[in-house]
Write an enzyme that holds these catalytic residues in place. Structure first.
Site, PDB file in Angstrom:
ATOM      1  N   HIS A 109      79.137  42.551  62.941  1.00  0.00           N
ATOM      2  CA  HIS A 109      78.777  43.734  62.161  1.00  0.00           C
ATOM      3  C   HIS A 109      78.947  43.464  60.659  1.00  0.00           C
ATOM      4  O   HIS A 109      78.126  43.871  59.842  1.00  0.00           O
ATOM      5  CB  HIS A 109      79.659  44.926  62.538  1.00  0.00           C
ATOM      6  CG  HIS A 109      79.599  45.320  63.978  1.00  0.00           C
ATOM      7  ND1 HIS A 109      80.683  45.232  64.805  1.00  0.00           N
ATOM      8  CD2 HIS A 109      78.598  45.803  64.734  1.00  0.00           C
ATOM      9  CE1 HIS A 109      80.354  45.657  66.016  1.00  0.00           C
ATOM     10  NE2 HIS A 109      79.084  46.004  66.002  1.00  0.00           N
ATOM     11  N   MET A 169      78.324  51.475  66.196  1.00  0.00           N
ATOM     12  CA  MET A 169      79.170  52.376  66.985  1.00  0.00           C
ATOM     13  C   MET A 169      80.646  52.089  66.712  1.00  0.00           C
ATOM     14  O   MET A 169      81.518  52.502  67.483  1.00  0.00           O
ATOM     15  CB  MET A 169      78.874  52.219  68.479  1.00  0.00           C
ATOM     16  CG  MET A 169      77.429  52.560  68.804  1.00  0.00           C
ATOM     17  SD  MET A 169      77.214  53.222  70.453  1.00  0.00           S
ATOM     18  CE  MET A 169      77.776  51.850  71.422  1.00  0.00           C
TER      19      MET A 169
HETATM   20  P1  AMP Z   1      76.994  48.070  68.035  1.00  0.00           P
HETATM   21  O1  AMP Z   1      77.871  48.928  67.207  1.00  0.00           O
HETATM   22  O2  AMP Z   1      77.765  47.009  68.770  1.00  0.00           O
HETATM   23  O3  AMP Z   1      76.041  48.829  68.873  1.00  0.00           O
HETATM   24  O4  AMP Z   1      76.105  47.225  67.041  1.00  0.00           O
HETATM   25  C1  AMP Z   1      75.695  47.664  65.774  1.00  0.00           C
HETATM   26  C2  AMP Z   1      74.762  46.631  65.204  1.00  0.00           C
HETATM   27  O5  AMP Z   1      75.428  45.385  65.095  1.00  0.00           O
HETATM   28  C3  AMP Z   1      73.534  46.397  66.084  1.00  0.00           C
HETATM   29  O6  AMP Z   1      72.391  46.205  65.261  1.00  0.00           O
HETATM   30  C4  AMP Z   1      73.897  45.139  66.809  1.00  0.00           C
HETATM   31  O7  AMP Z   1      72.773  44.391  67.250  1.00  0.00           O
HETATM   32  C5  AMP Z   1      74.664  44.389  65.747  1.00  0.00           C
HETATM   33  N1  AMP Z   1      75.517  43.382  66.351  1.00  0.00           N
HETATM   34  C6  AMP Z   1      76.411  43.541  67.361  1.00  0.00           C
HETATM   35  N2  AMP Z   1      76.958  42.368  67.698  1.00  0.00           N
HETATM   36  C7  AMP Z   1      76.404  41.432  66.892  1.00  0.00           C
HETATM   37  C8  AMP Z   1      76.551  40.003  66.744  1.00  0.00           C
HETATM   38  N3  AMP Z   1      77.368  39.308  67.512  1.00  0.00           N
HETATM   39  N4  AMP Z   1      75.803  39.391  65.804  1.00  0.00           N
HETATM   40  C9  AMP Z   1      74.942  40.083  65.018  1.00  0.00           C
HETATM   41  N5  AMP Z   1      74.757  41.420  65.099  1.00  0.00           N
HETATM   42  C10 AMP Z   1      75.483  42.081  66.021  1.00  0.00           C
END
Ligand code: AMP
Length: 284
Positions: A38, A31
């Site tokens: 990420h 997102m």
């Molecule tokens: P988001 O945009 O925050 O919804 O996350 C996009 C992707 O990045 C999802 O698969 C999340 O699980 C992953 N993600 C977010 N934060 C972390 C983190 N601290 N470590 C590893 N993966 C992450």
């Protein structure tokens, strides 16, 4: 810079061409508001696949009406720089209208086994929105491999179940949680924490580490583990616990006894108006 694609019509032919040339297509849905967690997913994608595709889309259907959709950070310029540094080839950044051509009351994917417990109990409709947008993105990008963070463990379980149930031809790869030096899991929402909240925020990880240490020392009673999680969270100023659970890592069922089980602890807490989640395997 990676190629920025805003429409499905732009994305499909480019990806189809790479696939026709024999490339393995890797995909990292996000997102935006990207951070090094990420970036780690993108780096794995870059290493393991010939074509590395990321998406940046703040998905309206996974936010409840009371949640922070409008407030969610949008930082496209720096996001593209992070994608570039990670070696991403294509960034798909559609508008809501491109993704939901007939409005947000769209065709939905439901994962009833998981959508009303834990995060789903606090965030009604969240996993329906997540599963729906991920299925749409899979249909557009048609990846061979897709990368998700363990940070959002329940999301990972929901996506894996959707892929199994719908027999989707994509391999889901889980990525370990990237953390700050003090253990706080990286999250786009950490930027909302004030200095006091930021200093309390590592309590989530500390509660998990304590629980894991107790289990590694022989503790098997699920309620006792929950108590350890809660004690750590509740003894930290400004932390309001939403849930502190110990579940089976595949079914997400609460465990009474950890004996012989692959157990994971999941916590969610509020610090001021910011909600944080974290998790840790206790036993695999
Ligand atoms: P988001 O945009 O925050 O919804 O996350 C996009 C992707 O990045 C999802 O698969 C999340 O699980 C992953 N993600 C977010 N934060 C972390 C983190 N601290 N470590 C590893 N993966 C992450």
């Amino acid at each position: 810079m990676p190629t920025l694609l805003q429409t499905i019509a732009q994305a499909r032919p480019l990806i189809a061409k790479a696939r026709a040339g024999g490339a393995t297509v890797g995909f990292v849905p996000t997102m935006g508001a990207l951070h090094s967690g990420h970036a780690a997913l993108m780096q794995s994608c870059r290493r393991e696949c010939e074509l590395a595709v990321a998406s940046i889309f703040v998905n309206p259907t996974q936010f409840a009406p009371t949640e922070d959709l409008e407030r969610y950070p949008r930082t496209l310029e720096s996001d593209l720089e992070i994608c570039r540094q990670a070696g991403v080839d294509l960034v798909f950044h559609p508008t809501p209208r491109e993704m939901y051509p007939n409005g947000l009351a769209s065709t939905f994917v439901e994962t009833p086994a998981f959508s009303s417990i834990l995060e789903g109990a606090v965030r009604p409709g969240h996993f329906r929105g997540v599963a729906t947008v991920v299925l749409k993105l899979f249909a557009i990008i048609q990846p061979d491999v897709a990368y998700f963070g363990q940070k959002d463990f329940q999301q990972l379980v929901v996506i894996q179940r959707m892929v199994d149930d719908l027999r989707l031809p994509v391999e889901i790869r889980a990525h370990p949680t990237a953390r700050e030096a003090d253990g706080l899991a990286l999250s786009s929402r950490n930027r909302y924490l004030n200095a006091h909240e930021r200093s309390s925020a590592p309590a989530l990880y500390q509660s998990l580490v304590r629980a894991r240490a107790a289990v590694q020392a022989g503790l098997k009673n699920g309620d006792r583990v929950r108590q350890i999680l809660r004690e750590t969270l509740e003894s930290t100023a400004g932390v309001v616990t939403e849930y502190a659970e110990v579940v089976d890592d595949r079914t997400l069922e609460p465990l009474d006894n950890l004996e012989g089980r692959s157990a994971i602890a999941l916590v969610a807490a509020r610090l001021g108006s910011t909600r944080l989640i974290d998790n840790l395997y206790l036993r695999e």
